[in-house]
Design a protein around this motif. Structure first.
Motif, PDB file in Angstrom:
ATOM      1  N   SER A  58       0.677  -0.958  -0.026  1.00  0.00           N
ATOM      2  CA  SER A  58      -0.207   0.128  -0.241  1.00  0.00           C
ATOM      3  C   SER A  58       0.639   1.325  -0.037  1.00  0.00           C
ATOM      4  CB  SER A  58      -0.899  -0.390   1.380  1.00  0.00           C
ATOM      5  OG  SER A  58      -1.934   1.589   1.422  1.00  0.00           O
ATOM      6  N   SER A  59       1.834   1.087   0.604  1.00  0.00           N
ATOM      7  CA  SER A  59       3.029   2.575   0.771  1.00  0.00           C
ATOM      8  C   SER A  59       3.483   2.844  -0.688  1.00  0.00           C
ATOM      9  CB  SER A  59       3.442   2.496   1.747  1.00  0.00           C
ATOM     10  OG  SER A  59       3.609   2.383   3.212  1.00  0.00           O
ATOM     11  N   LYS A  72       2.190   1.303  -3.519  1.00  0.00           N
ATOM     12  CA  LYS A  72       1.447   2.386  -4.449  1.00  0.00           C
ATOM     13  C   LYS A  72       1.100   3.697  -4.439  1.00  0.00           C
ATOM     14  CE  LYS A  72      -1.349  -1.736  -5.216  1.00  0.00           C
ATOM     15  NZ  LYS A  72      -2.725  -3.104  -4.752  1.00  0.00           N
ATOM     16  N   SER A  73       1.030   4.167  -3.218  1.00  0.00           N
ATOM     17  CA  SER A  73       1.089   5.235  -2.494  1.00  0.00           C
ATOM     18  C   SER A  73       1.866   6.098  -3.153  1.00  0.00           C
ATOM     19  CB  SER A  73       0.257   5.739  -1.512  1.00  0.00           C
ATOM     20  OG  SER A  73      -0.554   4.933  -0.672  1.00  0.00           O
ATOM     21  N   ALA A  74       2.763   5.953  -3.246  1.00  0.00           N
ATOM     22  CA  ALA A  74       4.280   6.717  -3.579  1.00  0.00           C
ATOM     23  C   ALA A  74       4.873   6.433  -4.977  1.00  0.00           C
ATOM     24  CB  ALA A  74       5.429   6.161  -3.196  1.00  0.00           C
TER      25      ALA A  74
END
Length: 254
Positions: A27-28, A30-32
């Motif tokens: 998730s981290s 993808k957010s970046a």
């Protein structure tokens, strides 16, 4: 984004899996705007290995690591361990094995930091059999469609198992890129043998480089960093990981 996860974090007891740490990292990433690469380690500093398997009656070996006693690693030659590991890899593959957000996965598991050596242990556990190591490669290839990578240290410990992985189109990674220290060093005394055995692996899967320390160490220690960068180009490196630290400004062409 690249992470290493302890075996004990994803399997607290035989067949009891929890992949939340990988999910959080994904998730981290993808957010970046990144994809995720990961490895599962047998143990590391401050982690004593998959103790849940030991508590479940699995056979294995107890030793000291990084000055602390009580580390434990399962005996991969035993059927019960083989079956459990195959089930774990299958479960990982179901979640991540065909996910375009996953960049690559290291075979991992074996040895210090999952690097396929037991150099920091006392007494050193017996090295897994060639058959067990080939079976581990087979498990990953049967369950992952994303690129699969194995540590170059395996070539030193079991050349047959390393060659088997390369012939099955597995990529490789090393963890001391840029080490030109006086005397024995990785760049001149270890990596040429890997390249000789796997000269075309880059055509099938990633070749991944991680520095000894971080790149700022190269500058402060007067390593020939220009030579290290050219070596990466000459040998078709796919990417490098500087452990989430900045690249020194002296290395950046304006």
């Amino acid at each position: 984004m690249y992470i290493r996860v302890n075996w004990s974090q994803v399997e607290s007891a035989p067949g009891v899996f929890n992949f939340s740490v990988i999910d959080h990292a994904l998730s981290s990433a993808k957010s970046a705007g990144q994809r995720l690469a990961f490895r599962i380690m047998g143990y590391e500093e401050g982690n004593f290995g998959p103790i849940g398997l030991k508590n479940g009656g699995f056979p294995g070996f107890t030793f000291s690591f990084d000055g602390l006693s009580g580390a434990w690693f399962p005996d991969l030659t035993q059927d019960i361990v083989q079956q459990d590991l195959a089930t774990l890899v299958s479960a990982l593959g179901q979640k991540y094995g065909n996910n375009p957000a996953i960049d690559s996965v290291d075979i991992g598991f074996v040895g210090d930091w999952g690097e396929f050596h037991f150099s920091g242990t006392s007494p050193s556990p017996p090295y897994p059999s060639t058959w067990a190591l080939k079976s581990l490669t087979d498990d990953f290839l049967a369950n992952f469609r994303v690129p699969v990578v194995i540590a170059g240290d395996l070539r030193v410990a079991d050349d047959s198992a390393f060659n088997y992985a390369i012939q099955r189109k597995v990529g490789w990674r090393v963890d001391c890129w840029g080490n030109y220290a006086p005397g024995w060093n990785h760049m001149q005394n270890m990596y040429p043998a890997i390249l000789a055995e796997a000269p075309n692996a880059w055509q099938n899967a990633p070749v991944i480089l991680e520095p000894c320390g971080v790149m700022s160490d190269w500058v402060s220690s007067n390593y020939p960093w220009q030579q290290a960068l050219q070596w990466a180009i000459d040998n078709h490196a796919s990417l490098f990981s500087n452990k989430s630290t900045p690249i020194p400004t002296v290395m950046i062409r304006k």
